[in-house]
Design a protein around this motif. Structure first.
Motif, PDB file in Angstrom:
ATOM      1  N   GLN A   1      -2.614  -2.047 -12.037  1.00  0.00           N
ATOM      2  CA  GLN A   1      -3.709  -1.096 -11.757  1.00  0.00           C
ATOM      3  C   GLN A   1      -3.382  -0.173 -10.582  1.00  0.00           C
ATOM      4  N   TYR A   2      -2.252  -0.389  -9.938  1.00  0.00           N
ATOM      5  CA  TYR A   2      -1.907   0.396  -8.743  1.00  0.00           C
ATOM      6  C   TYR A   2      -0.776   1.395  -9.004  1.00  0.00           C
ATOM      7  N   THR A   3      -0.457   1.644 -10.292  1.00  0.00           N
ATOM      8  CA  THR A   3       0.652   2.556 -10.626  1.00  0.00           C
ATOM      9  C   THR A   3       0.508   3.886  -9.894  1.00  0.00           C
TER      10      THR A   3
ATOM     11  N   ILE B   1       2.634   5.038   1.685  1.00  0.00           N
ATOM     12  CA  ILE B   1       1.427   4.208   1.600  1.00  0.00           C
ATOM     13  C   ILE B   1       0.800   4.028   2.983  1.00  0.00           C
ATOM     14  N   PHE B   2       1.624   3.939   4.022  1.00  0.00           N
ATOM     15  CA  PHE B   2       1.049   3.794   5.365  1.00  0.00           C
ATOM     16  C   PHE B   2       0.372   5.093   5.801  1.00  0.00           C
ATOM     17  N   LEU B   3       0.941   6.218   5.387  1.00  0.00           N
ATOM     18  CA  LEU B   3       0.299   7.489   5.737  1.00  0.00           C
ATOM     19  C   LEU B   3      -1.069   7.584   5.052  1.00  0.00           C
ATOM     20  N   VAL B   4      -1.106   7.205   3.768  1.00  0.00           N
ATOM     21  CA  VAL B   4      -2.364   7.295   3.024  1.00  0.00           C
ATOM     22  C   VAL B   4      -3.368   6.263   3.541  1.00  0.00           C
ATOM     23  N   ALA B   5      -2.909   4.980   3.579  1.00  0.00           N
ATOM     24  CA  ALA B   5      -3.826   3.904   3.996  1.00  0.00           C
ATOM     25  C   ALA B   5      -4.303   4.163   5.412  1.00  0.00           C
ATOM     26  N   GLY B   6      -3.427   4.736   6.219  1.00  0.00           N
ATOM     27  CA  GLY B   6      -3.741   4.875   7.636  1.00  0.00           C
ATOM     28  C   GLY B   6      -4.506   6.115   7.990  1.00  0.00           C
TER      29      GLY B   6
ATOM     30  N   LEU C   1     -16.955  -6.965   3.816  1.00  0.00           N
ATOM     31  CA  LEU C   1     -15.569  -6.960   3.326  1.00  0.00           C
ATOM     32  C   LEU C   1     -14.931  -5.569   3.219  1.00  0.00           C
ATOM     33  N   PRO C   2     -15.178  -4.668   4.158  1.00  0.00           N
ATOM     34  CA  PRO C   2     -14.570  -3.338   4.008  1.00  0.00           C
ATOM     35  C   PRO C   2     -13.046  -3.384   4.071  1.00  0.00           C
ATOM     36  N   PHE C   3     -12.503  -4.416   4.731  1.00  0.00           N
ATOM     37  CA  PHE C   3     -11.045  -4.493   4.890  1.00  0.00           C
ATOM     38  C   PHE C   3     -10.449  -5.549   3.959  1.00  0.00           C
TER      39      PHE C   3
ATOM     40  N   GLU D   1      -6.640   8.399   5.387  1.00  0.00           N
ATOM     41  CA  GLU D   1      -7.805   8.829   4.613  1.00  0.00           C
ATOM     42  C   GLU D   1      -9.026   7.929   4.847  1.00  0.00           C
ATOM     43  N   THR D   2      -8.781   6.610   4.821  1.00  0.00           N
ATOM     44  CA  THR D   2      -9.871   5.659   5.061  1.00  0.00           C
ATOM     45  C   THR D   2     -10.523   5.940   6.422  1.00  0.00           C
ATOM     46  N   THR D   3      -9.662   6.139   7.423  1.00  0.00           N
ATOM     47  CA  THR D   3     -10.149   6.367   8.780  1.00  0.00           C
ATOM     48  C   THR D   3     -10.942   7.673   8.867  1.00  0.00           C
TER      49      THR D   3
ATOM     50  N   TYR E   1       7.672  -6.922   2.029  1.00  0.00           N
ATOM     51  CA  TYR E   1       7.115  -5.738   2.706  1.00  0.00           C
ATOM     52  C   TYR E   1       6.219  -6.152   3.871  1.00  0.00           C
ATOM     53  N   ARG E   2       5.443  -7.219   3.655  1.00  0.00           N
ATOM     54  CA  ARG E   2       4.501  -7.654   4.700  1.00  0.00           C
ATOM     55  C   ARG E   2       5.283  -8.170   5.909  1.00  0.00           C
ATOM     56  N   LYS E   3       6.374  -8.935   5.622  1.00  0.00           N
ATOM     57  CA  LYS E   3       7.182  -9.509   6.700  1.00  0.00           C
ATOM     58  C   LYS E   3       7.834  -8.401   7.531  1.00  0.00           C
TER      59      LYS E   3
ATOM     60  N   PRO F   1      -4.243 -13.411  -8.182  1.00  0.00           N
ATOM     61  CA  PRO F   1      -3.332 -12.399  -7.606  1.00  0.00           C
ATOM     62  C   PRO F   1      -3.855 -10.981  -7.824  1.00  0.00           C
ATOM     63  N   LYS F   2      -3.152 -10.049  -7.204  1.00  0.00           N
ATOM     64  CA  LYS F   2      -3.498  -8.633  -7.355  1.00  0.00           C
ATOM     65  C   LYS F   2      -2.970  -8.127  -8.705  1.00  0.00           C
ATOM     66  N   PRO F   3      -3.761  -7.417  -9.498  1.00  0.00           N
ATOM     67  CA  PRO F   3      -3.236  -6.871 -10.763  1.00  0.00           C
ATOM     68  C   PRO F   3      -2.435  -5.605 -10.481  1.00  0.00           C
TER      69      PRO F   3
ATOM     70  N   ALA G   1      -5.093 -13.316   2.503  1.00  0.00           N
ATOM     71  CA  ALA G   1      -3.717 -12.881   2.762  1.00  0.00           C
ATOM     72  C   ALA G   1      -3.524 -11.386   2.503  1.00  0.00           C
ATOM     73  N   ARG G   2      -4.303 -10.817   1.563  1.00  0.00           N
ATOM     74  CA  ARG G   2      -4.135  -9.404   1.235  1.00  0.00           C
ATOM     75  C   ARG G   2      -5.124  -8.509   1.994  1.00  0.00           C
ATOM     76  N   ALA G   3      -5.640  -9.013   3.086  1.00  0.00           N
ATOM     77  CA  ALA G   3      -6.562  -8.176   3.873  1.00  0.00           C
ATOM     78  C   ALA G   3      -5.792  -7.033   4.513  1.00  0.00           C
ATOM     79  N   CYS G   4      -6.535  -6.013   4.923  1.00  0.00           N
ATOM     80  CA  CYS G   4      -5.947  -4.805   5.511  1.00  0.00           C
ATOM     81  C   CYS G   4      -5.088  -5.143   6.735  1.00  0.00           C
ATOM     82  N   LEU G   5      -3.891  -4.585   6.734  1.00  0.00           N
ATOM     83  CA  LEU G   5      -2.991  -4.814   7.862  1.00  0.00           C
ATOM     84  C   LEU G   5      -3.357  -3.912   9.042  1.00  0.00           C
TER      85      LEU G   5
ATOM     86  N   GLU H   1       8.024  -9.761  -3.645  1.00  0.00           N
ATOM     87  CA  GLU H   1       8.210  -8.362  -3.238  1.00  0.00           C
ATOM     88  C   GLU H   1       7.198  -8.015  -2.127  1.00  0.00           C
ATOM     89  N   TRP H   2       5.928  -8.381  -2.346  1.00  0.00           N
ATOM     90  CA  TRP H   2       4.897  -8.109  -1.339  1.00  0.00           C
ATOM     91  C   TRP H   2       5.196  -8.845  -0.024  1.00  0.00           C
ATOM     92  N   LYS H   3       5.655 -10.130  -0.171  1.00  0.00           N
ATOM     93  CA  LYS H   3       5.951 -10.929   1.041  1.00  0.00           C
ATOM     94  C   LYS H   3       6.999 -10.220   1.879  1.00  0.00           C
TER      95      LYS H   3
HETATM   96  C1  HEM Z   1     -11.541   2.335   7.927  1.00  0.00           C
HETATM   97  C2  HEM Z   1     -10.275   2.041   7.837  1.00  0.00           C
HETATM   98  C3  HEM Z   1      -9.654   1.171   6.788  1.00  0.00           C
HETATM   99  C4  HEM Z   1     -10.241   0.499   5.745  1.00  0.00           C
HETATM  100  C5  HEM Z   1     -11.712   0.449   5.367  1.00  0.00           C
HETATM  101  C6  HEM Z   1      -9.186  -0.187   5.032  1.00  0.00           C
HETATM  102  C7  HEM Z   1      -9.392  -0.988   3.918  1.00  0.00           C
HETATM  103  C8  HEM Z   1      -8.399  -1.691   3.265  1.00  0.00           C
HETATM  104  C9  HEM Z   1      -8.604  -2.522   2.105  1.00  0.00           C
HETATM  105  C10 HEM Z   1      -9.937  -2.763   1.401  1.00  0.00           C
HETATM  106  C11 HEM Z   1      -7.405  -3.028   1.751  1.00  0.00           C
HETATM  107  C12 HEM Z   1      -7.115  -3.929   0.538  1.00  0.00           C
HETATM  108  C13 HEM Z   1      -6.784  -3.024  -0.635  1.00  0.00           C
HETATM  109  C14 HEM Z   1      -6.484  -3.744  -1.924  1.00  0.00           C
HETATM  110  O1  HEM Z   1      -6.445  -4.963  -1.994  1.00  0.00           O
HETATM  111  O2  HEM Z   1      -6.288  -3.007  -2.899  1.00  0.00           O
HETATM  112  C15 HEM Z   1      -6.431  -2.532   2.684  1.00  0.00           C
HETATM  113  C16 HEM Z   1      -5.091  -2.845   2.647  1.00  0.00           C
HETATM  114  C17 HEM Z   1      -4.178  -2.297   3.509  1.00  0.00           C
HETATM  115  N1  HEM Z   1      -4.418  -1.440   4.556  1.00  0.00           N
HETATM  116 FE1  HEM Z   1      -6.202  -0.760   5.175  1.00  0.00          FE
HETATM  117  N2  HEM Z   1      -8.000   0.075   5.644  1.00  0.00           N
HETATM  118  C18 HEM Z   1      -8.237   0.893   6.730  1.00  0.00           C
HETATM  119  C19 HEM Z   1      -7.303   1.386   7.614  1.00  0.00           C
HETATM  120  C20 HEM Z   1      -5.967   1.120   7.575  1.00  0.00           C
HETATM  121  C21 HEM Z   1      -4.999   1.611   8.515  1.00  0.00           C
HETATM  122  C22 HEM Z   1      -5.339   2.483   9.725  1.00  0.00           C
HETATM  123  C23 HEM Z   1      -3.780   1.161   8.110  1.00  0.00           C
HETATM  124  C24 HEM Z   1      -2.428   1.366   8.712  1.00  0.00           C
HETATM  125  C25 HEM Z   1      -2.161   2.001   9.798  1.00  0.00           C
HETATM  126  C26 HEM Z   1      -3.992   0.359   6.918  1.00  0.00           C
HETATM  127  C27 HEM Z   1      -3.003  -0.301   6.216  1.00  0.00           C
HETATM  128  C28 HEM Z   1      -3.215  -1.138   5.148  1.00  0.00           C
HETATM  129  C29 HEM Z   1      -2.162  -1.856   4.464  1.00  0.00           C
HETATM  130  C30 HEM Z   1      -0.687  -1.802   4.780  1.00  0.00           C
HETATM  131  C31 HEM Z   1      -2.761  -2.596   3.434  1.00  0.00           C
HETATM  132  C32 HEM Z   1      -2.078  -3.519   2.429  1.00  0.00           C
HETATM  133  C33 HEM Z   1      -2.053  -4.932   2.990  1.00  0.00           C
HETATM  134  C34 HEM Z   1      -1.388  -5.929   2.046  1.00  0.00           C
HETATM  135  O3  HEM Z   1      -1.611  -5.882   0.842  1.00  0.00           O
HETATM  136  O4  HEM Z   1      -0.655  -6.768   2.551  1.00  0.00           O
HETATM  137  N3  HEM Z   1      -5.331   0.364   6.631  1.00  0.00           N
HETATM  138  N4  HEM Z   1      -7.069  -1.718   3.610  1.00  0.00           N
END
Ligand code: HEM
Length: 522
Positions: free
Chosen positions: A116-118, A307-312, A444-446, A314-316, A138-140, A111-113, A450-454, A134-136
């Motif tokens: 480490q995500y505090t 989290i969606f603002l950040v994940a969506g 594996l950038p994403f 900065e990575t991009t 949010y994902r659903k 599982p995810k620790p 099951a915990r792959a990037c949404l 809890e994760w299930k």
């Molecule tokens: C270059 C672009 C992106 C990369 C490289 C990337 C990479 C990742 C990685 C490696 C994870 C797993 C993190 C972990 O296990 O700690 C993740 C999870 C996630 N990402 Fe992305 N991401 C990208 C873009 C996005 C975008 C655009 C969104 C949303 C609009 C997004 C939403 C999420 C979400 C919600 C999760 C958590 C999924 C879960 O645990 O069920 N990501 N991403």
């Protein structure tokens, strides 16, 4: 007095002996599998601030800096990190594709620790920093919003944003210079997630004006929060008034929370209660529910919006920035991409969502950039049981590595992406390697399983639209600066591609020029 000193001294000795015993037991639990032996844990907050000096901790950004080198050095695609303080925890770093597949495909064993995500939970619990039921939940709630209809909207919104950038901001100027590429890519990515995820259209014009009732723009508040989030973790709230930087961080956190609350109120009280199907609606509907297992509390709602603002974004933004930098450095690759784009869009028209599958060269360029600059370098898991992982070396010899219950597992993404067993000439930028058959389990950038990037498809959609629009109109070059006139190509490359650790791998300064292609100056 002397007795007190003696007691303190005895306790210190006892503490040191206890720590050394723990350390020795940890080493024995993995049969001394090769790796780092350090004073501080690599996942501790303090270690994140240390330079990569040996002995104390592997050091800040060590996964990105070392790539596959330490696996070579230790002679195995699984190596260990055992530290003395705060606890003698075993960490196993993986660059072996099949061991990584085993780990990422078994959520109950690995599982995810979440502890480490505090750092990601200041605004509330959320999909990235949770596990189990809890994760299930949010994902659903959020997964259905990432559908084909939404991807089409991502494409259309991105095209509008790029069109407006070219027309309203860059005008018809023959060349546009930026001292740091993220000044362009961060707002683009933020506008896309704002529009396609949250129905919040921000125009380039209003981007820099601070709205009434605020002291920072939305963009600045989010930027300061994501840049200095680790400071908020280590500095106690009471001390956040001490320096200007700390006060700015406190202000940014307050401002961002206020912006997110306003977004919620605005959408909830919207007179046009038209049916929307974006991510924001899914989250709000879950908050609106009276009771039930899929209800989101206000804090969970804000936690997930954040989290969606950040994940969506900065990575991009960082991936786009590295992509532009690579194309500027490797002009021949940019030309191949340009020629391909003009073949797909032979009449010079604006690309549509239907063109996306044809823009294979744009996708290959992104994949190669993500291979070389994965924004998330380490994907942590932990072992829920005493088990083993197997790794195979280049000669086909297998090594079985003991994995004690509670051990940290670190999927070392740069280690995997630069592993010569999977990638020929891994240090070279070769987008064409993604055109034919390529080793999918070694990319594996994403993350995976099951915990792959949404948001993978969301990113690919906006990324391809942005890159295709930009390259078809502008030629990207590195900005010439007199102080660097004498540097070699290799020096220029390492200067421009220099990165630091942040929430994701962050380019430090990428000065670029965008030259209009059909201009005489181009
Ligand atoms: C270059 C672009 C992106 C990369 C490289 C990337 C990479 C990742 C990685 C490696 C994870 C797993 C993190 C972990 O296990 O700690 C993740 C999870 C996630 N990402 Fe992305 N991401 C990208 C873009 C996005 C975008 C655009 C969104 C949303 C609009 C997004 C939403 C999420 C979400 C919600 C999760 C958590 C999924 C879960 O645990 O069920 N990501 N991403």
């Amino acid at each position: 007095m002397q007795t007190a000193i003696l007691v303190a001294f005895s306790f210190s000795i006892l503490y040191v002996v206890q720590k050394l015993l723990e350390f020795w037991r940890a080493i024995r639990s993995i049969q001394n599998h090769p790796g780092y032996r350090t004073l501080l844990s690599p996942t501790g907050v303090v270690a994140n601030f240390l330079p990569p000096t040996s002995g104390i901790a592997p050091g800040r950004n060590y996964l990105f800096i070392n790539k596959h080198r330490m696996f070579e050095y230790f002679g195995s695609d699984i190596h260990s990190v055992i530290s003395i303080w705060p606890k003698s925890l075993v960490t196993l770093n993986l660059a072996d594709a099949s061991a990584i597949k085993e780990v990422s495909s078994s959520r109950s064993r690995f599982p995810k620790p979440v502890h480490q995500y505090t750092v990601l939970t200041f605004f509330g619990r959320n999909i990235v920093a949770s596990e189990g039921d809890e994760w299930k939940k949010y994902r659903k709630i959020s997964a259905p919003a990432f559908n084909d209809k939404n991807n089409r909207m991502v494409w259309d919104e991105t095209i509008k944003i790029m069109d407006s950038l070219f027309k309203d901001v860059w005008g018809n100027k023959p060349s546009i210079t930026t001292d740091h590429c993220v000044e362009v890519t961060l707002p683009i990515a933020l506008f896309v997630i704002g529009a396609a995820g949250f129905g919040r259209e921000i125009s380039w014009r209003e981007d820099d004006s601070v709205p009434a009732g605020h002291q920072l723009t939305f963009k600045n508040a989010l930027h300061i929060v994501t840049t200095d989030i680790f400071l908020k973790l280590i500095i106690p709230d009471g001390a956040l008034g001490l320096t200007k930087r700390f006060r700015d961080v406190r202000l940014a956190f307050n401002e961002l929370e206020q912006y997110m609350s306003e977004m919620i109120k605005e959408r909830q009280s919207s007179v046009k209660k038209e049916a929307r199907y974006d991510l924001f609606s899914s989250l709000l509907d879950a908050n609106d529910m009276d009771v039930g297992e899929a209800k989101l509390s206000v804090s969970e709602l804000i936690g997930n919006i954040f989290i969606f603002l950040v994940a969506g974004h900065e990575t991009t933004a960082h991936t786009l920035c590295f992509t532009f930098a690579m194309l500027a450095l490797y002009q021949e690759e940019q030309e191949i991409l340009y020629q391909h784009v003009t073949t797909v869009l032979s009449d010079g028209r604006t690309p549509t969502y239907e063109d996306m599958p044809l823009l294979t060269q744009s996708m290959a360029v992104f994949n190669e950039t993500l291979r070389m600059f994965p924004p998330v370098t380490g994907i942590p898991k932990e072992s829920a049981e005493d088990t083993t992982l197997t790794t195979t070396n280049a000669d086909g010899e297998k090594t079985v590595v003991p994995v004690p219950k509670g051990a940290n597992i670190m999927i070392d993404v740069p280690g995997l992406h630069y592993n010569p067993r999977y990638w020929e000439d891994p240090e070279s930028f070769k987008p064409s390697r993604f055109l034919g058959d390529w080793p999918r389990d070694a990319f594996l950038p994403f993350s995976a399983g099951a915990r792959a990037c949404l948001g993978r498809k969301f990113f690919e959609t906006e990324g391809i639209a942005i890159l295709t629009m930009l390259v078809s109109r502008y030629k990207i070059e590195i900005k010439e600066e007199p102080e660097f006139a004498r540097e070699t190509f290799e020096q220029k490359k390492s200067r421009v591609l220099n990165a630091r650790a942040g929430l994701t791998v962050t380019p430090i300064r990428v000065p670029l020029v965008f030259k209009l292609r059909d201009s005489k100056a181009g």
